[in-house]
Design a protein around this motif. Structure first.
Motif, PDB file in Angstrom:
ATOM      1  N   GLN A  38       0.849  -1.183   0.000  1.00 13.51           N
ATOM      2  CA  GLN A  38       0.000   0.000   0.000  1.00 13.51           C
ATOM      3  C   GLN A  38       0.889   1.238   0.000  1.00 13.51           C
ATOM      4  O   GLN A  38       1.828   1.338   0.798  1.00 13.51           O
ATOM      5  N   VAL A  59      -5.192  -1.115  -7.196  1.00 13.64           N
ATOM      6  CA  VAL A  59      -6.513  -0.650  -6.772  1.00 13.64           C
ATOM      7  C   VAL A  59      -6.275   0.725  -6.161  1.00 13.64           C
ATOM      8  O   VAL A  59      -5.625   0.831  -5.116  1.00 13.64           O
ATOM      9  N   GLY A  60      -6.745   1.777  -6.843  1.00 15.34           N
ATOM     10  CA  GLY A  60      -6.409   3.128  -6.427  1.00 15.34           C
ATOM     11  C   GLY A  60      -7.606   3.955  -6.014  1.00 15.34           C
ATOM     12  O   GLY A  60      -8.746   3.682  -6.405  1.00 15.34           O
ATOM     13  N   TYR A  61      -7.316   5.003  -5.224  1.00 19.02           N
ATOM     14  CA  TYR A  61      -8.329   5.908  -4.693  1.00 19.02           C
ATOM     15  C   TYR A  61      -7.725   7.308  -4.666  1.00 19.02           C
ATOM     16  O   TYR A  61      -6.601   7.491  -4.166  1.00 19.02           O
ATOM     17  N   GLU A  83     -12.930   9.329  -5.658  1.00 20.12           N
ATOM     18  CA  GLU A  83     -13.165   8.378  -6.753  1.00 20.12           C
ATOM     19  C   GLU A  83     -12.030   7.359  -6.826  1.00 20.12           C
ATOM     20  O   GLU A  83     -10.893   7.637  -6.447  1.00 20.12           O
ATOM     21  N   GLY A  84     -12.354   6.170  -7.326  1.00 20.68           N
ATOM     22  CA  GLY A  84     -11.385   5.091  -7.417  1.00 20.68           C
ATOM     23  C   GLY A  84     -11.083   4.703  -8.847  1.00 20.68           C
ATOM     24  O   GLY A  84     -11.770   5.107  -9.786  1.00 20.68           O
ATOM     25  N   MET A 105      -2.926  10.087  -4.080  1.00 15.42           N
ATOM     26  CA  MET A 105      -3.574   8.830  -4.440  1.00 15.42           C
ATOM     27  C   MET A 105      -3.129   7.749  -3.470  1.00 15.42           C
ATOM     28  O   MET A 105      -1.934   7.629  -3.176  1.00 15.42           O
ATOM     29  N   SER A 107      -2.878   3.846  -3.247  1.00 17.63           N
ATOM     30  CA  SER A 107      -2.929   2.665  -4.109  1.00 17.63           C
ATOM     31  C   SER A 107      -2.541   1.424  -3.331  1.00 17.63           C
ATOM     32  O   SER A 107      -1.590   1.434  -2.544  1.00 17.63           O
TER      33      SER A 107
END
Length: 130
Positions: A38, A59-61, A83-84, A105, A107
């Protein structure tokens, strides 16, 4: 190996000179041969990450700011805080902070153990929309 949250460890990688990447934690995944990493990525306004790949899923945000995410074979997306996004393994992609201010971000990578987390690649000619 597990890196505890908030350690501020900066993993060496190909993007280290362009943006700030802080590894928050790392641990073996339940899938053999994989680990979870992470990372908090901070991109200054107007800066791009550069086209790159990862040896597994991302998998990002978007935690703060507005970021344009380009993924090879997909149309560009402008993402805002909250948003992801998902990037398949080995798929070239690029992120550019649109401002104002620094984009952040979070991730989570589900990657092959022992592989570099980031590999720079040649820029996509069509901006990813192909």
């Amino acid at each position: 190996m597990t890196t505890g949250a908030g350690t501020g460890v900066q993993p060496p990688d190909a993007l280290a000179g362009t943006l700030r990447r802080t590894e928050l934690q790392r641990s073996r995944f339940s899938v053999p041969g994989r680990e979870i990493v992470q990372v908090l990525t901070e991109i200054p306004e107007g800066v791009e990450s550069g086209w790159h790949t990862h040896p597994g899923e991302e998998v990002g945000y978007i935690a703060a700011g507005t970021v344009e995410v380009l993924v090879a074979g997909r149309p560009p997306r402008t993402l805002h805080a909250g948003e992801g996004f998902l990037v398949p393994p080995g798929t070239p992609h690029n992120a550019r902070d649109l401002g104002p201010g620094t984009g952040r971000m979070l991730s989570t990578y589900l990657v092959e153990i022992g592989e570099p987390l980031v590999t720079l690649v040649a820029p996509e000619r069509d901006g990813g929309a192909g």
